[in-house]
Design a protein around this motif. Sequence first.
Motif, PDB file in Angstrom:
ATOM      1  N   ILE A  91     -30.953  -4.087  -1.924  1.00  0.00           N
ATOM      2  CA  ILE A  91     -29.533  -3.930  -2.202  1.00  0.00           C
ATOM      3  C   ILE A  91     -28.709  -4.759  -1.211  1.00  0.00           C
ATOM      4  O   ILE A  91     -28.881  -4.629  -0.003  1.00  0.00           O
ATOM      5  N   MET A  92     -27.850  -5.625  -1.732  1.00  0.00           N
ATOM      6  CA  MET A  92     -26.944  -6.385  -0.868  1.00  0.00           C
ATOM      7  C   MET A  92     -25.531  -5.858  -1.052  1.00  0.00           C
ATOM      8  O   MET A  92     -25.131  -5.522  -2.165  1.00  0.00           O
ATOM      9  N   LYS A  93     -24.791  -5.825   0.053  1.00  0.00           N
ATOM     10  CA  LYS A  93     -23.502  -5.141   0.054  1.00  0.00           C
ATOM     11  C   LYS A  93     -22.399  -6.086   0.517  1.00  0.00           C
ATOM     12  O   LYS A  93     -22.600  -6.830   1.483  1.00  0.00           O
ATOM     13  N   ALA A  94     -21.240  -6.081  -0.154  1.00  0.00           N
ATOM     14  CA  ALA A  94     -20.106  -6.901   0.293  1.00  0.00           C
ATOM     15  C   ALA A  94     -18.819  -6.092   0.198  1.00  0.00           C
ATOM     16  O   ALA A  94     -18.611  -5.331  -0.751  1.00  0.00           O
ATOM     17  N   ASN A  95     -17.967  -6.263   1.199  1.00  0.00           N
ATOM     18  CA  ASN A  95     -16.680  -5.568   1.225  1.00  0.00           C
ATOM     19  C   ASN A  95     -15.606  -6.490   0.651  1.00  0.00           C
ATOM     20  O   ASN A  95     -15.417  -7.602   1.129  1.00  0.00           O
ATOM     21  N   LEU A  96     -14.902  -6.034  -0.388  1.00  0.00           N
ATOM     22  CA  LEU A  96     -13.929  -6.898  -1.065  1.00  0.00           C
ATOM     23  C   LEU A  96     -12.487  -6.588  -0.688  1.00  0.00           C
ATOM     24  O   LEU A  96     -11.562  -7.157  -1.254  1.00  0.00           O
ATOM     25  N   GLY A  97     -12.277  -5.641   0.243  1.00  0.00           N
ATOM     26  CA  GLY A  97     -10.907  -5.374   0.681  1.00  0.00           C
ATOM     27  C   GLY A  97     -10.433  -3.960   0.372  1.00  0.00           C
ATOM     28  O   GLY A  97     -11.115  -3.198  -0.316  1.00  0.00           O
TER      29      GLY A  97
END
Length: 203
Positions: A184-190
């Motif tokens: 699982i890869m995780k990114a914060n979009l704001g």
Amino acid sequence: MVREQIASRGITDTPVLAAMRKVPRHMFVEEALRSQAYEDHPLPIGYGQTISQPFIVALMTSVLNVQPGMRVLEIGTGSGYQAAILAEMGAEVYSVERIQSLYSAALTRLNKLRYFNVHLKLDDGTMGWPEEAPFQRIMVTAGGPDVPPPLLEQLDESGILIIPVGARQRSQELIRFVKKEGKIMKANLGSVMFVDLVGTHGW
Ligand code: SAH
């Protein structure tokens, strides 16, 4: 709405803009609020819940990169507007709502508008929809303290999940999860502000 609130803020995804132009947003709010339906903010839909601001709907839809025929799970049917946008893009939509009256109203509306590729369920969406899993895309339109584990489990290989997550209520970060080769890869979009995700793996 599309030109001034969405395209001008950098969303250029043609299928998303086309769906936002086509779905009659005024049909998803109460009669008294119809004249405000296309304004640049969320609107109340009863029971302390809201239909998201058009820009947020477009942003979340564009992050999901939905292709026709994909199986998409939405948690938080609310008015049914987001489900209609996904259906208009050709997705097979599975949407879960926990409030009976909102579920019934959305069911009536979506049938009337002939969105027969939307399947609704009255349940705690933090458990996902195991009978219909896996899903290529999952969108949660309410904010929880963390991502519900059943949703990550029900996400298909190469799938994308988007959810507002925050340790405090009504203040979240929009998080995108991508599953690649089981990881699982995780990114914060704001930062965003959503109503509460209430349930076993919510508030
Ligand atoms: N997507 C909706 C807006 C959602 S508002 C629209 O287009 O109108 C968030 C919704 O999530 C509310 O209707 C709320 O009742 C619902 N919700 C909150 N927790 C839930 C849960 N555990 N399962 C299903 N729905 C939930």
